[in-house]
Design an enzyme around this catalytic site. Sequence first.
Site, PDB file in Angstrom:
ATOM      1  N   ASP A   1      -0.761  -8.247  -3.671  1.00  0.00           N
ATOM      2  CA  ASP A   1      -0.950  -7.173  -2.687  1.00  0.00           C
ATOM      3  C   ASP A   1      -1.100  -5.822  -3.400  1.00  0.00           C
ATOM      4  O   ASP A   1      -1.993  -5.032  -3.084  1.00  0.00           O
ATOM      5  CB  ASP A   1       0.255  -7.094  -1.723  1.00  0.00           C
ATOM      6  CG  ASP A   1       0.341  -8.304  -0.801  1.00  0.00           C
ATOM      7  OD1 ASP A   1      -0.371  -9.285  -1.046  1.00  0.00           O
ATOM      8  OD2 ASP A   1       1.133  -8.260   0.158  1.00  0.00           O
TER       9      ASP A   1
ATOM     10  N   ALA B   1       0.841  -1.216   0.000  1.00  0.00           N
ATOM     11  CA  ALA B   1       0.000   0.000   0.000  1.00  0.00           C
ATOM     12  C   ALA B   1       0.866   1.253   0.000  1.00  0.00           C
ATOM     13  O   ALA B   1       0.517   2.261  -0.627  1.00  0.00           O
ATOM     14  CB  ALA B   1      -0.936  -0.012   1.211  1.00  0.00           C
TER      15      ALA B   1
END
Length: 328
Positions: free
Chosen positions: A161, A121
């Site tokens: 991810d 992130a």
Amino acid sequence: MNTHINRAVSSAPAKVILFGEHFVVYNNPAIVAAINRRIRVSAQLNDMSRVNIKSGENSLCVPVNSNDSDILSHDNSSISLFPIFKCVKHVFEEKNLVNVGVNLEIESQIPHGEGLGSSAASCVSTVAALYSLFSDLDKNQIYETARLMEQNIHTNSSGVDCYVSTFGGIVNFEPEKGFSKIRPKKKFTLLIGTSGIKHSTGKVVSQVRQFRQKNSSFFDDLSAKAHLICKKAISSMNEGNESELGSLLTENHNLLSILGVSHPEIEKLIKICLDNGALGAKLTGAGKGGAVIALIPNDSSKEILAKISRGPGKWILVEFDYDGVIPV
Ligand code: MEV
């Protein structure tokens, strides 16, 4: 230099791997979901040709033209920001920027090193903020670059991810077919418990690589089981069958324990969940510490959370995020 705006802010969500971590690195599917915990990155160009990064307690202030070994000879606080520095270098080189630097401020709601995708992130949000200085957000471009940058954290990354942090939602990833969205028939309530035990994804991924080298046909058997669990989980989500979905979580956890990526504290948290009414629970992410997820019945989520929270671990009820990376 052709900038679009002088300062840009982006925010990208954390993720949980619902099914298939580790096996996904070896061509098996995984089901991953973005959750409502975020990392926000603000980027502002400076004319000092310096990269100044501030992230909580950690900071890195270096000339843009520093090379990797310069950064890696710093203290641990600076080294932890190496992937972010690489994001800057990559975008600056792509945009042919000279005589310019950038100030980055990173604010995170995602615990680091606990399997919730904070590294991915932070790459996604940083790359998005940097590109936003020059043009409107292009999620495909953000994903491609962030995925490449995540390789600075661990070289065997499957890319799941970064994908889910960029695009949001619940996603089934099949290495040969790519990503597809899952839209569950009903809302599922997910509880996350963090153990406080930090891990390095790269190290755990390489331990699994060694396990696979030593036990190749056994690893294939486990992979086949994990593959089947993913298939069944998609049907359970499509049908809204929460008790089956819960059992599949626990089954997937048992495979991860056999792989050797669990931890006594994680086993303790999982037992607490199952003893207190969770429909299923597993570790999420690389393991060897980090976080667990538990599926709990929608109608008794508050009571179960209250009971589970009396024991060890830090617990939160989370919601799925359907936005992915966004400008702020
Ligand atoms: C880490 O969040 C998930 C792993 O499967 C590694 C990867 O997919 O890159 C352990």
